[in-house]
Design an enzyme around this catalytic site. Sequence first.
Site, mmCIF file in Angstrom:
data_model
loop_
_atom_site.group_PDB
_atom_site.id
_atom_site.type_symbol
_atom_site.label_atom_id
_atom_site.label_comp_id
_atom_site.label_asym_id
_atom_site.label_seq_id
_atom_site.Cartn_x
_atom_site.Cartn_y
_atom_site.Cartn_z
ATOM 1 N N GLU A 15 14.067 -14.908 -23.712
ATOM 2 C CA GLU A 15 13.922 -14.340 -22.374
ATOM 3 C C GLU A 15 14.896 -13.191 -22.172
ATOM 4 O OE1 GLU A 15 13.399 -17.112 -18.754
ATOM 5 O OE2 GLU A 15 15.505 -16.510 -18.695
ATOM 6 N N CYS A 16 14.383 -11.988 -22.001
ATOM 7 C CA CYS A 16 15.183 -10.785 -21.740
ATOM 8 C C CYS A 16 16.205 -10.554 -22.857
ATOM 9 C CB CYS A 16 15.836 -10.857 -20.371
ATOM 10 S SG CYS A 16 16.408 -9.236 -19.761
ATOM 11 N N GLY A 17 17.486 -10.876 -22.640
ATOM 12 C CA GLY A 17 18.463 -10.728 -23.712
ATOM 13 C C GLY A 17 18.086 -11.515 -24.941
#
Length: 430
Positions: free
Chosen positions: A317-319
């Site tokens: 998720e994202c990072g």
Amino acid sequence: MARARIVLVSAVASGQGKTTVTAALARRLMREGQRVRIFKTGPDFLDPMILQRASGADVYALDLWMVGLDECRRLLAQAAELADVILIEGVMGLYDGNPSSADLARAFGVPVVAVLDASKMSQTAGAIVLGLQQYGPVDLAGVIVNRVASASHAQMVAQSVRDVQMLGTLARQQASLPERHLGLVQPEEIAEVDRVLDNLADRIELDMDAWNAIAPIDLDDVPLPSMPQLLAGKNIAIARDAAFAFVYPANLACLRGAGATLQFFSPLNDEPIPADADAVYVPGGYPELHCATLSSAHRWQASMRAAHQANMPILAECGGMMVVAESLTDAQGTQWPMAGLIPGQVVMQSHLAGIGMQSLATEHGELRGHAFHYSTFATSAEPVAQTIRQRNGEIGEAVYRQRALTATYFHAYFSSCPAAMARIFSAADA
């Protein structure tokens, strides 16, 4: 029925010192022997870290759209059973967003405490306070004036605020809570963070009689909804360290509520995925600040590749997505090889690439959340779905699926659709 003094701490805009004042207020009230719980309006990971450190308790999100009215009510009632005071820090300005912080306050009959940065004004403060009060309108319980230069400066502001109670002042600080591109620096990175917070509590001048005159609010008990045990028997390994710290406490509670056992490991310390893990969650954070360490974390990378090859469900998720790509180019232009579970290159840039509330339609219902990132992802992979922006209905973030890997910039709020969350972490069972 639970009962607590509840206020929403808001302002005319971001940068007025809402987090600083909320943290100072929490520590000061705790010194007075009061039990304090804090919530944060809207999607945010960094402010809640500071507020958690200030209060000693997890800081949950309250948002009428992402969290939902009924769940917000339940969370408030639950907190009121444990606390004498509940502080809700608003997001941006009082009336910004749809729904706004003002909408949240009105939904639960919560009075507003306005934080006002008076560093470049004096009597004009009264006009701003009047506008904040009447535009909605809202029940304005009082004002806390931030960055006051002197006693005479505070007196001029107080005289301008006419019929609104002056609850307190906070003098201009020589050292403020440090920030970087995503917001406040994580508390673990601030030297002597507790000394900084204690100093804020020392410096805030609070009129306790005026504060105690704010009437407590009665909240009906709201039972915890029954959660289907969709993840019963599952061990979920979660990356957690300075590079991967952006996790809603409610997401962890949702996973546990669905029957999962949680284990934590640190990619920065080159820790592999625990051997008994059934699924992996690599959340967002600041991986771009730790590229060299993550690029050389060979044991961790090898464990991620092995899990991917074994079709273990992975949510990046994202990072998390940034480090499962083939490479990550940092803000200085250096390209670093990463785990390579999905083809493509991530590149940091100096301006925002994605922001705002978004939703993902699934076969199990709508999963809500948000996006906030400064990097871009160039990939040959085709998305299996895309989010929709809450503000205007336009296409938002791509969602990629490679084997049992789900990768996206979208930060999901799990309890908005537990069945969709459980499907992600049970992909190999489907």
